[in-house]
Motif scaffolding. Structure first.
Motif, PDB file in Angstrom:
ATOM      1  N   CYS A 134       1.153  -1.125   0.126  1.00 25.43           N
ATOM      2  CA  CYS A 134       0.001   0.023  -0.084  1.00 25.43           C
ATOM      3  C   CYS A 134       1.013   1.343   0.239  1.00 25.43           C
ATOM      4  CB  CYS A 134      -1.041   0.100   1.297  1.00 25.43           C
ATOM      5  SG  CYS A 134      -2.161   1.453   1.208  1.00 25.43           S
ATOM      6  N   CYS A 135       0.644   2.053  -1.064  1.00 25.76           N
ATOM      7  CA  CYS A 135       1.688   3.306  -1.182  1.00 25.76           C
ATOM      8  C   CYS A 135       1.344   4.346  -0.039  1.00 25.76           C
ATOM      9  CB  CYS A 135       1.352   3.932  -2.296  1.00 25.76           C
ATOM     10  SG  CYS A 135       2.255   5.271  -2.817  1.00 25.76           S
ATOM     11  N   PRO A 136       2.112   4.735   0.871  1.00 23.25           N
ATOM     12  CA  PRO A 136       1.654   5.881   1.564  1.00 23.25           C
ATOM     13  C   PRO A 136       1.373   7.141   1.314  1.00 23.25           C
ATOM     14  CG  PRO A 136       4.273   5.345   1.759  1.00 23.25           C
ATOM     15  CD  PRO A 136       3.410   4.497   0.895  1.00 23.25           C
ATOM     16  N   HIS A 137       1.592   7.246   0.344  1.00 23.89           N
ATOM     17  CA  HIS A 137       1.438   8.597  -0.326  1.00 23.89           C
ATOM     18  C   HIS A 137      -0.234   8.829  -0.953  1.00 23.89           C
ATOM     19  CE1 HIS A 137       5.534   9.868  -0.192  1.00 23.89           C
ATOM     20  NE2 HIS A 137       5.977   8.717  -0.619  1.00 23.89           N
ATOM     21  N   CYS A 138      -0.560   7.721  -1.867  1.00 18.95           N
ATOM     22  CA  CYS A 138      -1.684   7.668  -2.416  1.00 18.95           C
ATOM     23  C   CYS A 138      -2.619   6.391  -2.039  1.00 18.95           C
ATOM     24  CB  CYS A 138      -1.770   7.799  -3.852  1.00 18.95           C
ATOM     25  SG  CYS A 138      -0.868   6.311  -4.433  1.00 18.95           S
ATOM     26  N   ALA A 139      -2.169   5.697  -1.273  1.00 15.57           N
ATOM     27  CA  ALA A 139      -3.048   4.720  -0.691  1.00 15.57           C
ATOM     28  C   ALA A 139      -3.428   3.786  -1.629  1.00 15.57           C
ATOM     29  CB  ALA A 139      -4.419   5.065  -0.010  1.00 15.57           C
ATOM     30  N   GLN A 140      -2.739   3.600  -3.076  1.00 12.29           N
ATOM     31  CA  GLN A 140      -2.931   2.553  -3.920  1.00 12.29           C
ATOM     32  C   GLN A 140      -2.216   1.384  -3.582  1.00 12.29           C
ATOM     33  OE1 GLN A 140      -4.230   2.831  -7.094  1.00 12.29           O
ATOM     34  NE2 GLN A 140      -3.791   0.746  -7.655  1.00 12.29           N
ATOM     35  N   LYS A 141      -3.072   0.151  -3.679  1.00 13.63           N
ATOM     36  CA  LYS A 141      -2.481  -0.911  -3.246  1.00 13.63           C
ATOM     37  C   LYS A 141      -2.060  -1.911  -4.792  1.00 13.63           C
ATOM     38  CE  LYS A 141      -4.959  -1.987   0.814  1.00 13.63           C
ATOM     39  NZ  LYS A 141      -5.747  -2.583   1.688  1.00 13.63           N
ATOM     40  N   PHE A 142      -0.674  -2.308  -4.766  1.00 15.45           N
ATOM     41  CA  PHE A 142      -0.408  -3.002  -5.796  1.00 15.45           C
ATOM     42  C   PHE A 142       0.405  -4.206  -5.513  1.00 15.45           C
ATOM     43  CE2 PHE A 142       2.447   0.462  -4.917  1.00 15.45           C
ATOM     44  CZ  PHE A 142       3.804  -0.275  -5.117  1.00 15.45           C
ATOM     45  N   SER A 143       0.554  -5.211  -6.180  1.00 15.12           N
ATOM     46  CA  SER A 143       1.637  -6.445  -5.973  1.00 15.12           C
ATOM     47  C   SER A 143       2.974  -6.100  -6.717  1.00 15.12           C
ATOM     48  CB  SER A 143       0.807  -7.575  -6.669  1.00 15.12           C
ATOM     49  OG  SER A 143      -0.414  -7.773  -6.327  1.00 15.12           O
ATOM     50  N   VAL A 144       3.924  -6.678  -5.699  1.00 18.06           N
ATOM     51  CA  VAL A 144       5.251  -6.868  -5.986  1.00 18.06           C
ATOM     52  C   VAL A 144       5.763  -8.214  -5.758  1.00 18.06           C
ATOM     53  CG1 VAL A 144       7.475  -5.814  -5.134  1.00 18.06           C
ATOM     54  CG2 VAL A 144       5.239  -4.294  -5.141  1.00 18.06           C
ATOM     55  N   ARG A 145       6.403  -8.445  -6.538  1.00 18.72           N
ATOM     56  CA  ARG A 145       7.169 -10.063  -6.441  1.00 18.72           C
ATOM     57  C   ARG A 145       8.650 -10.019  -6.295  1.00 18.72           C
ATOM     58  NH1 ARG A 145       8.234 -14.587 -10.804  1.00 18.72           N
ATOM     59  NH2 ARG A 145       8.602 -16.207  -9.453  1.00 18.72           N
ATOM     60  N   VAL A 146       9.075 -10.409  -5.278  1.00 21.37           N
ATOM     61  CA  VAL A 146      10.569 -10.324  -5.092  1.00 21.37           C
ATOM     62  C   VAL A 146      11.301 -11.389  -5.148  1.00 21.37           C
ATOM     63  CG1 VAL A 146      12.078  -9.648  -2.978  1.00 21.37           C
ATOM     64  CG2 VAL A 146      10.109  -8.718  -3.116  1.00 21.37           C
ATOM     65  N   ILE A 147      12.341 -11.450  -5.657  1.00 21.32           N
ATOM     66  CA  ILE A 147      12.838 -12.861  -6.030  1.00 21.32           C
ATOM     67  C   ILE A 147      14.013 -13.037  -5.084  1.00 21.32           C
ATOM     68  CG2 ILE A 147      14.205 -14.172  -8.122  1.00 21.32           C
ATOM     69  CD1 ILE A 147      12.553 -12.518  -9.997  1.00 21.32           C
TER      70      ILE A 147
END
Length: 147
Positions: free
Chosen positions: A134-147
Motif C-alpha cells: 500500500c503506497c503511503p502517499h496515495c493509498a494505492q495497493k499493488f502487487s510486488v514480486r521479490v525474487i
C-alpha cells in the motif's frame, strides 16, 4: 589610505541599494563560467582546435555578462523568480542523487519500486515471495514480486 577605502566601500554600498546583488544562482553561474573556460581550454589544447576554444570562450563570456547583469539588476521580482527556479532545479537534482545513494546503501536489504499511480519510489524489505503493498502517499495497493 584607510579613509579612501572606507569612502569607496560606502559609495559601492549606496550604488548597490535596490539592486539584486549576489544570490545562489549568480554564485553557481560563476562556477559554471569557470568550468566552461577550463573545459574549453582543455578541449582546445587536446584537439588542437582554436575554433573550439573560441566557441567555449564566447559561451563563457555570455555567462559572465548575464551573471553581472543579474547582480546589478533592479528588477528584483524577475531575479527572485529566476533564483527560485534554479533552487527548485538544484533540489530535484539533489533528490535524484540522494535516491541513488539510498539505492546503493540499501541494495542488500531492500528493493525499490515505483507506485503505478503516483510514481513515488518506495523502499521495500527484500523478503522473497509475492506481496501486496500500500503506497503511503496515495493509498494505492499493488502487487510486488521479490525474487
Amino acid at each position: 589610505m584607510k579613509n579612501f577605502f572606507y569612502k569607496l566601500s560606502a559609495k559601492f554600498a549606496r550604488f548597490m541599494q535596490g539592486r539584486n546583488g549576489s544570490d545562489r544562482l549568480s554564485r553557481d553561474m560563476l562556477w559554471i563560467y569557470l568550468a566552461v573556460i577550463l573545459l574549453g581550454t582543455i578541449l582546445g589544447n587536446a584537439l588542437n582546435s582554436q575554433t573550439l576554444y573560441y566557441i567555449f570562450y564566447v559561451i563563457s563570456l555570455a555567462i559572465v555578462i548575464f551573471d553581472f547583469y543579474r547582480i546589478f539588476s533592479k528588477k528584483l521580482d524577475a531575479r527572485r523568480k529566476e533564483n527560485a527556479r534554479w533552487l527548485a532545479f538544484i533540489a530535484s537534482v539533489k533528490k535524484k542523487f540522494r535516491l541513488l545513494a539510498d539505492r546503493f546503501k540499501f541494495r542488500k536489504t531492500h528493493i525499490f519500486r515505483r507506485c503505478p499511480k503516483c510514481k513515488a519510489v518506495l523502499r521495500l524489505k527484500k523478503v522473497k515471495g509475492k506481496h501486496t503493498v500500500c503506497c503511503p502517499h496515495c493509498a494505492q495497493k499493488f502487487s510486488v514480486r521479490v525474487i
